[in-house]
Design a protein around this motif. Structure first.
Motif, PDB file in Angstrom:
ATOM      1  N   THR A  73     -27.719  -4.226  -9.204  1.00 53.53           N
ATOM      2  CA  THR A  73     -26.312  -3.887  -8.633  1.00 53.53           C
ATOM      3  C   THR A  73     -25.120  -5.240  -9.397  1.00 53.53           C
ATOM      4  O   THR A  73     -24.032  -4.757  -9.370  1.00 53.53           O
ATOM      5  CB  THR A  73     -26.862  -4.590  -6.967  1.00 53.53           C
ATOM      6  OG1 THR A  73     -27.485  -3.906  -6.675  1.00 53.53           O
ATOM      7  CG2 THR A  73     -25.360  -4.767  -6.270  1.00 53.53           C
ATOM      8  N   LEU A 122     -22.638  -9.210  -4.061  1.00 50.83           N
ATOM      9  CA  LEU A 122     -21.111  -8.708  -3.548  1.00 50.83           C
ATOM     10  C   LEU A 122     -21.133  -8.448  -2.029  1.00 50.83           C
ATOM     11  O   LEU A 122     -21.987  -8.772  -1.065  1.00 50.83           O
ATOM     12  CB  LEU A 122     -21.387  -6.428  -3.088  1.00 50.83           C
ATOM     13  CG  LEU A 122     -21.747  -6.002  -4.825  1.00 50.83           C
ATOM     14  CD1 LEU A 122     -22.489  -4.866  -4.737  1.00 50.83           C
ATOM     15  CD2 LEU A 122     -20.130  -6.440  -5.429  1.00 50.83           C
ATOM     16  N   ARG A 161     -17.340  -8.276   1.741  1.00 49.16           N
ATOM     17  CA  ARG A 161     -16.630  -6.987   1.697  1.00 49.16           C
ATOM     18  C   ARG A 161     -15.879  -8.011   3.344  1.00 49.16           C
ATOM     19  O   ARG A 161     -16.749  -8.817   3.835  1.00 49.16           O
ATOM     20  CB  ARG A 161     -16.429  -5.749   1.921  1.00 49.16           C
ATOM     21  CG  ARG A 161     -17.747  -4.873   3.025  1.00 49.16           C
ATOM     22  CD  ARG A 161     -17.611  -4.099   3.033  1.00 49.16           C
ATOM     23  NE  ARG A 161     -19.361  -4.087   4.068  1.00 49.16           N
ATOM     24  CZ  ARG A 161     -18.934  -1.891   4.149  1.00 49.16           C
ATOM     25  NH1 ARG A 161     -19.020  -1.501   3.797  1.00 49.16           N
ATOM     26  NH2 ARG A 161     -19.892  -2.188   5.189  1.00 49.16           N
ATOM     27  N   TYR A 178     -16.362  -3.663  -1.436  1.00 49.50           N
ATOM     28  CA  TYR A 178     -17.113  -4.574  -1.678  1.00 49.50           C
ATOM     29  C   TYR A 178     -16.768  -5.403  -3.104  1.00 49.50           C
ATOM     30  O   TYR A 178     -16.751  -4.458  -3.415  1.00 49.50           O
ATOM     31  CB  TYR A 178     -18.830  -4.042  -1.618  1.00 49.50           C
ATOM     32  CG  TYR A 178     -19.208  -4.337  -0.429  1.00 49.50           C
ATOM     33  CD1 TYR A 178     -20.170  -5.305  -0.001  1.00 49.50           C
ATOM     34  CD2 TYR A 178     -19.587  -2.819  -0.017  1.00 49.50           C
ATOM     35  CE1 TYR A 178     -20.471  -5.480   0.885  1.00 49.50           C
ATOM     36  CE2 TYR A 178     -20.935  -3.042   0.843  1.00 49.50           C
ATOM     37  CZ  TYR A 178     -21.061  -3.960   1.820  1.00 49.50           C
ATOM     38  OH  TYR A 178     -21.108  -4.015   2.761  1.00 49.50           O
ATOM     39  N   GLU A 206     -18.751  -9.957   5.294  1.00 54.35           N
ATOM     40  CA  GLU A 206     -20.095  -9.459   5.523  1.00 54.35           C
ATOM     41  C   GLU A 206     -20.650  -8.817   3.826  1.00 54.35           C
ATOM     42  O   GLU A 206     -19.913  -8.677   3.278  1.00 54.35           O
ATOM     43  CB  GLU A 206     -19.419  -8.449   5.979  1.00 54.35           C
ATOM     44  CG  GLU A 206     -20.693  -6.706   6.048  1.00 54.35           C
ATOM     45  CD  GLU A 206     -20.747  -5.368   6.556  1.00 54.35           C
ATOM     46  OE1 GLU A 206     -22.159  -4.364   5.955  1.00 54.35           O
ATOM     47  OE2 GLU A 206     -19.493  -4.749   6.644  1.00 54.35           O
ATOM     48  N   ASP A 256     -23.540  -7.260   1.003  1.00 57.27           N
ATOM     49  CA  ASP A 256     -24.295  -6.593   1.064  1.00 57.27           C
ATOM     50  C   ASP A 256     -25.586  -6.642   1.070  1.00 57.27           C
ATOM     51  O   ASP A 256     -26.436  -6.472   0.042  1.00 57.27           O
ATOM     52  CB  ASP A 256     -23.570  -5.760  -0.717  1.00 57.27           C
ATOM     53  CG  ASP A 256     -24.745  -4.177  -0.506  1.00 57.27           C
ATOM     54  OD1 ASP A 256     -25.051  -3.404   0.353  1.00 57.27           O
ATOM     55  OD2 ASP A 256     -24.367  -4.104  -2.223  1.00 57.27           O
ATOM     56  N   THR A 257     -26.083  -6.230   2.135  1.00 52.02           N
ATOM     57  CA  THR A 257     -27.351  -6.716   2.089  1.00 52.02           C
ATOM     58  C   THR A 257     -28.192  -4.973   2.387  1.00 52.02           C
ATOM     59  O   THR A 257     -29.752  -5.081   2.703  1.00 52.02           O
ATOM     60  CB  THR A 257     -27.698  -7.037   4.381  1.00 52.02           C
ATOM     61  OG1 THR A 257     -27.150  -5.329   4.904  1.00 52.02           O
ATOM     62  CG2 THR A 257     -26.884  -8.039   4.622  1.00 52.02           C
ATOM     63  N   ASN A 262     -28.276  -4.085  -1.037  1.00 58.11           N
ATOM     64  CA  ASN A 262     -28.949  -3.581  -1.996  1.00 58.11           C
ATOM     65  C   ASN A 262     -29.148  -5.399  -2.210  1.00 58.11           C
ATOM     66  O   ASN A 262     -29.463  -5.664  -3.395  1.00 58.11           O
ATOM     67  CB  ASN A 262     -28.018  -3.746  -2.833  1.00 58.11           C
ATOM     68  CG  ASN A 262     -27.567  -1.905  -3.043  1.00 58.11           C
ATOM     69  OD1 ASN A 262     -28.381  -1.375  -3.726  1.00 58.11           O
ATOM     70  ND2 ASN A 262     -26.328  -1.715  -2.840  1.00 58.11           N
ATOM     71  N   TYR A 263     -28.959  -6.572  -1.670  1.00 57.43           N
ATOM     72  CA  TYR A 263     -28.710  -7.849  -1.793  1.00 57.43           C
ATOM     73  C   TYR A 263     -30.065  -8.232  -0.461  1.00 57.43           C
ATOM     74  O   TYR A 263     -30.445  -8.018   0.388  1.00 57.43           O
ATOM     75  CB  TYR A 263     -28.334  -9.186  -1.675  1.00 57.43           C
ATOM     76  CG  TYR A 263     -27.174  -8.322  -3.031  1.00 57.43           C
ATOM     77  CD1 TYR A 263     -27.470  -9.944  -4.132  1.00 57.43           C
ATOM     78  CD2 TYR A 263     -26.478  -7.905  -2.724  1.00 57.43           C
ATOM     79  CE1 TYR A 263     -26.816  -9.880  -4.916  1.00 57.43           C
ATOM     80  CE2 TYR A 263     -25.995  -7.956  -4.225  1.00 57.43           C
ATOM     81  CZ  TYR A 263     -25.354  -8.551  -5.468  1.00 57.43           C
ATOM     82  OH  TYR A 263     -24.596  -8.889  -6.328  1.00 57.43           O
TER      83      TYR A 263
END
Length: 559
Positions: free
Chosen positions: A433, A515, A517, A523, A546, A548-549, A551-552
């Motif tokens: 990512t 990332l 957003r 994002y 917010e 990016d949960t 991918n993180y």
């Protein structure tokens, strides 16, 4: 056992009983955590002068299985090149097995034993650069594996018709639990002959290609298998049973790959269906992402075994009962994991990571398991799309314990936390990512396979390669997730009237692009450090930002 209990047990035991990405897999037998290590641990795990003085070139392992007595007897020929002058060397064999004699140039050599190490003294100096050989004759009752592949040794069972069904599984604990060798991951033999003698009426299936079957006229039959490629010791396997064979072929990146399947007669029809629907899609996906199957010369095999599975090179052990998922369960809990056979996909993934590329020390077993666990999500992506692969990968998080570092203790044959499977897979998805270029990521994965083709590697080699080829500073990211048990926490707070962010982490100078957003929009990357810095996104607030949960996998804090 309910799902949560299943996961807890799997990851706790060794990561191999039924959990997320723990295949039974390879999962070698994760060794019991110790706070103190003995001299025996050092003999097993360290590269002393008595081990580095010779480089293994060829083994001929010749072993007879007395199944009624649960005993073995035979020999192993060591052919080697001296890397320095020496008169004494170490090989390894568990203390419960007898060293009957060590023969060099027709004469018996003196030896001593300590723990599971054997020390041999030669009558004259073996000079640097010279090629030489000796043969070890041995016998005894090997350790019986009670819960293979979670523990190591030999499995002695019966099939449904009461016929003997025997297999070896020894990852982690080491191949010297059943045959004499230089038992350290750093030195893979270049090629090998495996000769297994079994009671007449049974067959042995081992690694590589079958060269010869010999009637020994003593109610035994010998099967000679030749491995043309380098192989690590724990991959060497004997599988003994009333096997039947069927085969297929796959036109891959290097041409025609032979596919051979050995199963019990009662499993034949189920195996034909299950293998047909899983193996070629797996090969297609993994050759796309990782490059050509690494062992075309030795072929691809699946062998039905009385244990769940193991990544025995070119002879993958299979015991998933011809079910999709992990013994019928989707260990990701997402619905994607019950569409394919977990053991076929995971254990075969090890042909690229674990068998082609092998860690030099058991402490870096993450190189085997993190990449292979991650390969599962790439298989899902190849068949059902990127979003499906990401969802599967996120589902693996339920198996993460964050109990101890993923990198183990060096030089004592000790791997790290079982988190090397799911947390390692999640880490690699985060790295992808961050790189934010799927073709570059694919080239990095393929480049690992080609750059380190048939080699043993270290942490630094793998991490530095990814860091260099990505063009990103990923060293702190790998450091945090592999050397520390805690997650980095992303903190947001208002400073001087503006939203700011920072990382709270253990790794020195930790930084990681992430990332985020605003109000569900697009994002965008921010690059926090361990010092508060402004979030340069218009109208960003603690309430509307917010992360990016999907991918993180990080901690989040808003002060």
């Amino acid at each position: 056992m309910n799902y949560s209990q299943l996961i807890k047990r799997t990851y706790k035991i060794a990561l191999f009983a039924a959990v997320v990405c723990l295949p039974a897999i390879s999962r070698a037998q994760l060794l019991e955590i110790k706070e103190k290590y003995t001299h025996a641990d050092t003999l097993r795990g360290a590269l002393s002068p008595l081990r580095i003085c010779y480089d293994i070139n060829y083994y001929h392992l010749d072993v007879k299985f007395n199944i009624d007595q649960k005993a073995i007897s035979g020999s192993n020929q060591f052919k080697f090149t001296a890397t320095q002058d020496f008169t004494k060397l170490q090989f390894d064999l568990f203390a419960n097995l007898n060293v009957d004699k060590v023969v060099y140039k027709g004469k018996t050599l003196p030896y001593t034993r300590e723990a599971n190490a054997v020390f041999v003294t030669f009558p004259q100096t073996i000079t640097k650069g010279s090629k030489d050989e000796f043969t070890v004759y041995y016998s005894g009752n090997p350790t019986i594996a009670k819960h293979a592949p979670w523990d190591g040794g030999v499995v002695f069972k019966k099939d449904s018709l009461g016929k003997p069904w025997v297999a070896t599984a020894c990852e982690g604990v080491g191949a010297s639990i059943w045959w004499p060798n230089k038992d350290h991951l750093s030195d893979e033999v270049d090629s090998m002959m495996i000769s297994i003698s079994v009671p007449k009426g049974l067959k042995d299936v081992s690694n590589g290609r079958l060269r010869k079957v010999t009637d020994l006229k003593n109610s035994y039959t010998r099967f000679d298998w030749f491995v043309a490629n380098p192989i690590n010791n724990y991959d060497v396997a004997a599988n003994i049973g009333d096997y039947v064979h069927f085969g297929d072929s796959y036109m891959g990146e290097k041409g025609k790959l032979t596919m051979d399947y050995w199963v019990l007669p009662a499993s034949l029809e189920k195996a034909k269906k299950q293998f047909a629907t899983n193996v070629k899609p797996m090969l297609k996906a993994f050759e796309h992402w990782f490059g050509p199957y690494p062992f075309y010369e030795d072929g691809y095999k699946l062998v039905e075994t009385p244990h769940l599975g193991m990544e025995h090179q070119s002879a993958t052990a299979y015991g998933n009962h011809f079910l999709n998922g992990y013994l019928g369960y989707d260990m990701s809990g997402t619905g994607w994991g019950d569409k394919w056979d977990y053991i076929i996909v995971h254990e075969s993934g090890h042909e690229w990571f674990g068998n082609n590329i092998t860690g030099k020390d058991l402490a870096d077993m993450w190189i085997h398991e993190s990449f292979t666990c991650y390969s599962e999500s790439l298989f899902v992506e190849d068949n059902w799309g990127k979003k499906a692969g990401q969802e599967y990968n996120k589902g693996l998080r339920k198996g993460i314990s964050n109990d101890s570092p993923i990198v183990g203790v060096y030089n004592v044959n000790k791997e790290g936390s079982g988190d090397m499977y799911p947390k390692g897979a999640v880490l690699l998805n985060m790295v992808r990512t961050i790189i934010n270029d799927d073709e570059k990521w694919r080239n990095i994965l393929r480049g690992l396979g080609s750059t380190f083709y048939h080699q043993t590697v270290s942490y630094d080699q793998v991490v530095n390669y990814i860091n260099e080829k990505s063009g990103k500073n990923l060293l702190p990211v790998f450091d945090q997730y592999l050397h520390y048990k805690t997650l980095p926490t992303l903190e947001f707070g208002v400073r001087d009237g503006k939203l700011q962010s920072r990382w709270i982490a253990d790794a020195k100078n930790f930084t990681m692009p992430v990332l985020v957003r605003i109000n569900g929009g697009e994002y965008k990357f921010i690059i926090p450090t361990t010092q508060f810095t402004p979030v340069e996104l218009e109208a960003a607030t603690k309430e509307n930002i917010e992360v990016d949960t999907l991918n993180y996998y990080v901690g989040l804090l808003k002060d």
